[in-house]
Write a protein that holds these residues in place. Structure first.
Motif, PDB file in Angstrom:
ATOM      1  N   ARG A 161       0.682  -1.013   0.037  1.00 30.72           N
ATOM      2  CA  ARG A 161       0.006  -0.176  -0.048  1.00 30.72           C
ATOM      3  C   ARG A 161       0.812   1.115  -0.154  1.00 30.72           C
ATOM      4  O   ARG A 161       0.652   2.306  -0.943  1.00 30.72           O
ATOM      5  CB  ARG A 161      -0.792   0.159   1.372  1.00 30.72           C
ATOM      6  N   VAL A 162       1.760   1.303   0.967  1.00 34.30           N
ATOM      7  CA  VAL A 162       2.657   2.515   0.937  1.00 34.30           C
ATOM      8  C   VAL A 162       3.654   2.681  -0.245  1.00 34.30           C
ATOM      9  O   VAL A 162       3.741   3.834  -0.908  1.00 34.30           O
ATOM     10  CB  VAL A 162       3.640   2.406   2.160  1.00 34.30           C
ATOM     11  N   THR A 163       4.031   1.535  -1.094  1.00 35.56           N
ATOM     12  CA  THR A 163       4.773   1.658  -2.224  1.00 35.56           C
ATOM     13  C   THR A 163       3.833   2.270  -3.062  1.00 35.56           C
ATOM     14  O   THR A 163       3.981   2.976  -4.024  1.00 35.56           O
ATOM     15  CB  THR A 163       5.083   0.232  -2.625  1.00 35.56           C
ATOM     16  N   SER A 164       2.553   1.925  -3.253  1.00 41.12           N
ATOM     17  CA  SER A 164       1.565   2.346  -4.090  1.00 41.12           C
ATOM     18  C   SER A 164       1.257   3.762  -4.022  1.00 41.12           C
ATOM     19  O   SER A 164       1.423   4.553  -5.015  1.00 41.12           O
ATOM     20  CB  SER A 164       0.112   1.677  -4.302  1.00 41.12           C
ATOM     21  N   LEU A 165       1.093   4.209  -2.869  1.00 40.62           N
ATOM     22  CA  LEU A 165       1.052   5.690  -2.646  1.00 40.62           C
ATOM     23  C   LEU A 165       2.250   6.546  -2.919  1.00 40.62           C
ATOM     24  O   LEU A 165       1.900   7.645  -3.436  1.00 40.62           O
ATOM     25  CB  LEU A 165       0.485   5.979  -1.139  1.00 40.62           C
ATOM     26  N   LEU A 166       3.176   6.235  -2.487  1.00 48.20           N
ATOM     27  CA  LEU A 166       4.408   6.724  -2.911  1.00 48.20           C
ATOM     28  C   LEU A 166       4.534   6.905  -4.251  1.00 48.20           C
ATOM     29  O   LEU A 166       5.257   7.809  -4.961  1.00 48.20           O
ATOM     30  CB  LEU A 166       5.815   6.245  -2.151  1.00 48.20           C
ATOM     31  N   ALA A 167       4.409   5.789  -5.077  1.00 48.18           N
ATOM     32  CA  ALA A 167       4.625   5.804  -6.426  1.00 48.18           C
ATOM     33  C   ALA A 167       3.646   6.709  -7.134  1.00 48.18           C
ATOM     34  O   ALA A 167       4.106   7.655  -7.929  1.00 48.18           O
ATOM     35  CB  ALA A 167       4.121   4.415  -7.069  1.00 48.18           C
ATOM     36  N   LYS A 168       2.471   6.952  -6.856  1.00 47.57           N
ATOM     37  CA  LYS A 168       1.536   7.742  -7.450  1.00 47.57           C
ATOM     38  C   LYS A 168       1.906   9.382  -7.255  1.00 47.57           C
ATOM     39  O   LYS A 168       1.958  10.232  -7.928  1.00 47.57           O
ATOM     40  CB  LYS A 168       0.097   7.666  -6.677  1.00 47.57           C
ATOM     41  N   VAL A 180     -32.053  -2.164  -6.790  1.00 48.47           N
ATOM     42  CA  VAL A 180     -30.720  -2.141  -5.820  1.00 48.47           C
ATOM     43  C   VAL A 180     -30.134  -3.514  -5.488  1.00 48.47           C
ATOM     44  O   VAL A 180     -30.988  -4.466  -5.229  1.00 48.47           O
ATOM     45  CB  VAL A 180     -31.077  -1.469  -4.631  1.00 48.47           C
ATOM     46  N   GLN A 181     -28.871  -3.486  -6.025  1.00 52.04           N
ATOM     47  CA  GLN A 181     -28.230  -4.754  -5.428  1.00 52.04           C
ATOM     48  C   GLN A 181     -27.056  -4.295  -4.421  1.00 52.04           C
ATOM     49  O   GLN A 181     -26.292  -2.898  -4.532  1.00 52.04           O
ATOM     50  CB  GLN A 181     -27.366  -5.466  -6.571  1.00 52.04           C
ATOM     51  N   THR A 182     -26.636  -4.969  -3.435  1.00 53.32           N
ATOM     52  CA  THR A 182     -25.726  -4.495  -2.600  1.00 53.32           C
ATOM     53  C   THR A 182     -24.361  -5.040  -2.638  1.00 53.32           C
ATOM     54  O   THR A 182     -24.393  -6.241  -2.756  1.00 53.32           O
ATOM     55  CB  THR A 182     -26.141  -4.380  -0.837  1.00 53.32           C
ATOM     56  N   TYR A 183     -23.321  -4.423  -2.447  1.00 52.01           N
ATOM     57  CA  TYR A 183     -22.027  -4.771  -2.351  1.00 52.01           C
ATOM     58  C   TYR A 183     -20.953  -4.063  -1.251  1.00 52.01           C
ATOM     59  O   TYR A 183     -21.116  -2.987  -1.056  1.00 52.01           O
ATOM     60  CB  TYR A 183     -21.367  -4.500  -4.120  1.00 52.01           C
ATOM     61  N   HIS A 184     -20.034  -4.747  -1.097  1.00 56.88           N
ATOM     62  CA  HIS A 184     -18.983  -4.456  -0.195  1.00 56.88           C
ATOM     63  C   HIS A 184     -17.840  -3.929  -0.767  1.00 56.88           C
ATOM     64  O   HIS A 184     -17.178  -4.501  -1.748  1.00 56.88           O
ATOM     65  CB  HIS A 184     -18.485  -5.400   0.949  1.00 56.88           C
ATOM     66  N   LEU A 185     -17.602  -2.406  -0.799  1.00 59.11           N
ATOM     67  CA  LEU A 185     -16.328  -1.814  -1.396  1.00 59.11           C
ATOM     68  C   LEU A 185     -15.527  -1.211  -0.364  1.00 59.11           C
ATOM     69  O   LEU A 185     -15.817  -0.894   0.434  1.00 59.11           O
ATOM     70  CB  LEU A 185     -17.199  -0.533  -2.037  1.00 59.11           C
ATOM     71  N   VAL A 186     -14.242  -1.216  -0.632  1.00 56.02           N
ATOM     72  CA  VAL A 186     -13.163  -0.743   0.167  1.00 56.02           C
ATOM     73  C   VAL A 186     -13.374   0.672   0.223  1.00 56.02           C
ATOM     74  O   VAL A 186     -13.598   1.258  -0.745  1.00 56.02           O
ATOM     75  CB  VAL A 186     -11.788  -1.206  -0.346  1.00 56.02           C
ATOM     76  N   ILE A 187     -13.242   1.188   1.370  1.00 58.54           N
ATOM     77  CA  ILE A 187     -13.422   2.597   1.490  1.00 58.54           C
ATOM     78  C   ILE A 187     -11.838   3.429   1.485  1.00 58.54           C
ATOM     79  O   ILE A 187     -10.963   2.773   2.085  1.00 58.54           O
ATOM     80  CB  ILE A 187     -13.944   3.320   2.554  1.00 58.54           C
ATOM     81  N   ASP A 188     -11.646   4.120   0.550  1.00 51.96           N
ATOM     82  CA  ASP A 188     -10.255   4.391   0.319  1.00 51.96           C
ATOM     83  C   ASP A 188     -10.018   6.280   0.150  1.00 51.96           C
ATOM     84  O   ASP A 188     -10.360   6.814  -0.946  1.00 51.96           O
ATOM     85  CB  ASP A 188      -9.790   3.902  -1.083  1.00 51.96           C
ATOM     86  N   THR A 189      -9.266   7.001   1.053  1.00 52.40           N
ATOM     87  CA  THR A 189      -9.116   8.232   0.957  1.00 52.40           C
ATOM     88  C   THR A 189      -7.880   8.716   0.148  1.00 52.40           C
ATOM     89  O   THR A 189      -7.634   9.438  -0.161  1.00 52.40           O
ATOM     90  CB  THR A 189      -9.144   8.821   2.196  1.00 52.40           C
ATOM     91  N   GLY A 190      -7.145   7.682  -0.288  1.00 54.08           N
ATOM     92  CA  GLY A 190      -6.146   7.713  -1.271  1.00 54.08           C
ATOM     93  C   GLY A 190      -6.282   7.351  -2.937  1.00 54.08           C
ATOM     94  O   GLY A 190      -5.683   7.307  -3.371  1.00 54.08           O
ATOM     95  N   GLY A 203     -10.016  14.345  -5.684  1.00 55.55           N
ATOM     96  CA  GLY A 203      -9.968  14.532  -6.990  1.00 55.55           C
ATOM     97  C   GLY A 203     -11.363  14.965  -7.422  1.00 55.55           C
ATOM     98  O   GLY A 203     -12.217  14.470  -6.791  1.00 55.55           O
ATOM     99  N   GLN A 204     -11.717  15.311  -8.713  1.00 53.03           N
ATOM    100  CA  GLN A 204     -12.783  15.715  -9.259  1.00 53.03           C
ATOM    101  C   GLN A 204     -13.688  14.670  -9.633  1.00 53.03           C
ATOM    102  O   GLN A 204     -15.060  14.602  -9.500  1.00 53.03           O
ATOM    103  CB  GLN A 204     -12.810  16.721 -10.402  1.00 53.03           C
ATOM    104  N   ILE A 209      -0.682  17.428  -6.421  1.00 53.50           N
ATOM    105  CA  ILE A 209      -1.887  15.994  -6.446  1.00 53.50           C
ATOM    106  C   ILE A 209      -2.815  16.320  -5.475  1.00 53.50           C
ATOM    107  O   ILE A 209      -2.796  16.901  -4.452  1.00 53.50           O
ATOM    108  CB  ILE A 209      -0.930  14.786  -5.985  1.00 53.50           C
ATOM    109  N   THR A 210      -4.104  16.316  -6.336  1.00 58.77           N
ATOM    110  CA  THR A 210      -5.375  16.601  -5.575  1.00 58.77           C
ATOM    111  C   THR A 210      -6.030  15.714  -4.657  1.00 58.77           C
ATOM    112  O   THR A 210      -6.813  15.830  -3.521  1.00 58.77           O
ATOM    113  CB  THR A 210      -6.541  17.209  -6.513  1.00 58.77           C
ATOM    114  N   THR A 211      -5.539  14.284  -5.055  1.00 59.60           N
ATOM    115  CA  THR A 211      -6.247  13.013  -4.327  1.00 59.60           C
ATOM    116  C   THR A 211      -5.911  13.182  -2.897  1.00 59.60           C
ATOM    117  O   THR A 211      -7.007  12.966  -2.066  1.00 59.60           O
ATOM    118  CB  THR A 211      -5.728  11.700  -5.009  1.00 59.60           C
ATOM    119  N   PHE A 212      -4.620  13.282  -2.427  1.00 63.43           N
ATOM    120  CA  PHE A 212      -4.530  12.991  -0.917  1.00 63.43           C
ATOM    121  C   PHE A 212      -5.047  14.004  -0.012  1.00 63.43           C
ATOM    122  O   PHE A 212      -4.978  15.529  -0.285  1.00 63.43           O
ATOM    123  CB  PHE A 212      -2.827  12.938  -0.787  1.00 63.43           C
TER     124      PHE A 212
END
Length: 471
Positions: free
Chosen positions: A94-101, A146-156, A264-265, A313-316
């Motif tokens: 995860r950290v590798t991914s954020l730092l790469a971005k 409606v169908q329900t699904y579990h999605l990962v919540i991610d502020t990154g 981000g937008q 970067i606007t995401t973080f």
């Protein structure tokens, strides 16, 4: 005279620091934490938790969020230490991914590899610990009916996506894969749409918009960029939200996809024009749930700190972190260690998907050394994989440990409970300091340090608020 003035200054400084925290120590509940490490591996308890999940209702415009362990159990892990090792491995990716971005954004190169990773809307949040993964899940309604699904919540991340039929390459998930042919509100975006033109990278096929998200840990998703209705239990819905309908996906497990809560937008909060959103994360081994809410103002004795935007970067979500306290002592860390530099590097990010708090080496070393020096009553033991500061509490019910606290711009201090920085790594009383060093200049405040605290991101006011004991 100079010596006297220095003494007076030092005395005043020491008094000001000591009053920023309620106490120099806090109590670690060893027995309760150890019991949870056994409960989370008990299939009978997991089954009861799953039934409870199915019967829950959500509050107005909110999602229920849970740790992954309460909805899915990885049969490959038969002891808690194995779960801990898996979580450490996932956290490293995860950290590798954020730092790469971040590094791509700073350098201006390889922008095609941008990483996109979810309201007065609220959803339940779940933890990913039984997979060895630190994510939390939100139960989200999609489509009509409606169908329900579990999605990962991610502020990154910004892009919301889920696995879709026809699926050419899909990983195993808990629910059936979403079938868009059964939804009357499903629409593929044309290449000329504003949402499609906001994608990076953007591809087209027969005037249909295609998206691709590549993560630094090797996971990815590719498919149609579409609009769909997203529902919040029985309390409301939002039409025409742009999401990815992934036909070629790899990297996640159990979750149907990901809810992008970045800045981000194309993120979910941005698309629904939310002025704020908040979540409260229960601990990884808890059977309880909490909520992810939109446009709900924080209430109570919360700590409000500056929300800082990085122009690169606007995401973080960056916060104005200025220092760290251990006990009643301020660590000798220059505030510049936590600041965004002219190139867009450095800074302190609050992230829901990273498990441990990662500190630049200078800051981590100061924290580790101060903690071990003050924890003279604790019995040290051998390190555990990547966690190098560990103690054994096998004969104790509870114990006093030095407080760890973050200090922010404006003089605000957030004191952590013992369970937010000392975590069990097995079921035999071994606990380790839940921080890790990084050779990068970025600080990432992870979800262990956020557990039990409602974190509110007020984009309209450019502040982040922390309200302890509010799950």
């Amino acid at each position: 005279m100079v010596s006297l003035l220095f003494f007076l200054f030092l005395s005043t400084f020491t008094r000001s620091i000591s009053t920023t925290t309620a106490a120099a120590t806090t109590t670690l509940d060893v027995a309760s934490s150890t019991k949870k490490t056994l409960d989370v591996l008990n299939p009978a308890l997991l089954q009861r938790q799953q039934v409870k999940t199915q019967n829950e209702t959500t509050s107005s415009l909110s999602f229920i969020i849970r740790p992954r362990s309460s909805i899915h159990r990885d049969q490959h892990h038969h002891d808690y230490e194995s779960l801990t090792l898996a979580r450490l491995a996932r956290d490293s990716h995860r950290v590798t991914s954020l730092l790469a971005k971040l590094n791509f954004a700073i350098s201006g190169t390889n922008k095609s590899n941008s990483v996109y990773k979810v309201e007065d809307l609220t959803t339940p949040v779940t933890s990913g610990f039984s997979q060895g993964i630190g994510e939390y899940f939100a139960r989200v309604g999609l489509g009509t009916p409606v169908q329900t699904y579990h999605l990962v919540i991610d502020t990154g991340s910004d892009i919301t996506w889920l696995q879709c039929e026809q699926c050419f390459n899909c990983y195993q998930q808990t629910e059936p894969i979403y079938d868009p042919s059964g939804s009357s509100s499903y629409n593929v975006l044309p290449c000329t749409s504003q949402q499609c033109e906001s994608l990076h990278p953007r591809n087209c096929l027969s005037n249909q918009c295609l998206y691709q998200v590549l993560y630094g840990d090797g996971s990815s998703t590719t498919g149609n960029f579409v609009t769909e209705t997203i529902s919040f239990g029985n309390s409301g819905s939002v039409p025409s939200v742009a999401i990815g309908c992934g036909h070629d996906n790899k990297g996640l497990a159990a979750a149907a996809g990901l809810l992008g809560l970045g800045g981000g937008q194309l993120s979910f909060p941005s698309q629904i024009k939310a002025t704020s959103f908040s979540y409260c994360l229960v601990d990884f081994d808890s059977s309880r749930a909490s909520t992810l809410e939109f446009n709900s103002a924080p209430a109570g004795n919360y700590v409000t700190v500056p929300l800082i935007r990085n122009p690169r970067i606007t995401t973080f979500y960056y916060v104005g972190l200025t220092g760290i306290l251990v006990g009643d002592q301020s660590l000798p860390i220059p505030p510049s260690i936590f600041a965004i530099d002219e190139s867009g590097g450095g800074g302190a990010i609050v992230d829901s998907g990273t498990t441990f708090t990662h500190l630049p080496s200078q800051a981590y070393n100061a924290l580790r050394d101060a903690f071990t020096q003050q924890a003279i009553n604790l019995k040290p033991t051998v390190s555990s994989s990547e966690l190098d500061t560990c103690f054994v509490f096998s004969s104790l019910t509870n114990t006093e440990v030095p407080v760890v606290a973050f200090t922010f711009a404006g003089g605000k201090t957030l004191s952590l409970k013992a369970g937010n920085f000392l975590i069990p790594v097995d079921s035999h009383g071994k606990f380790c300091l839940a921080f890790q060093p990084t050779m990068d200049s970025v600080t990432i405040i992870g979800n262990i340090q956020q557990q039990g605290t409602r974190v509110t991101y007020e984009m309209s006011k450019l502040v982040v608020s922390f309200l302890p004991d509010s799950c």
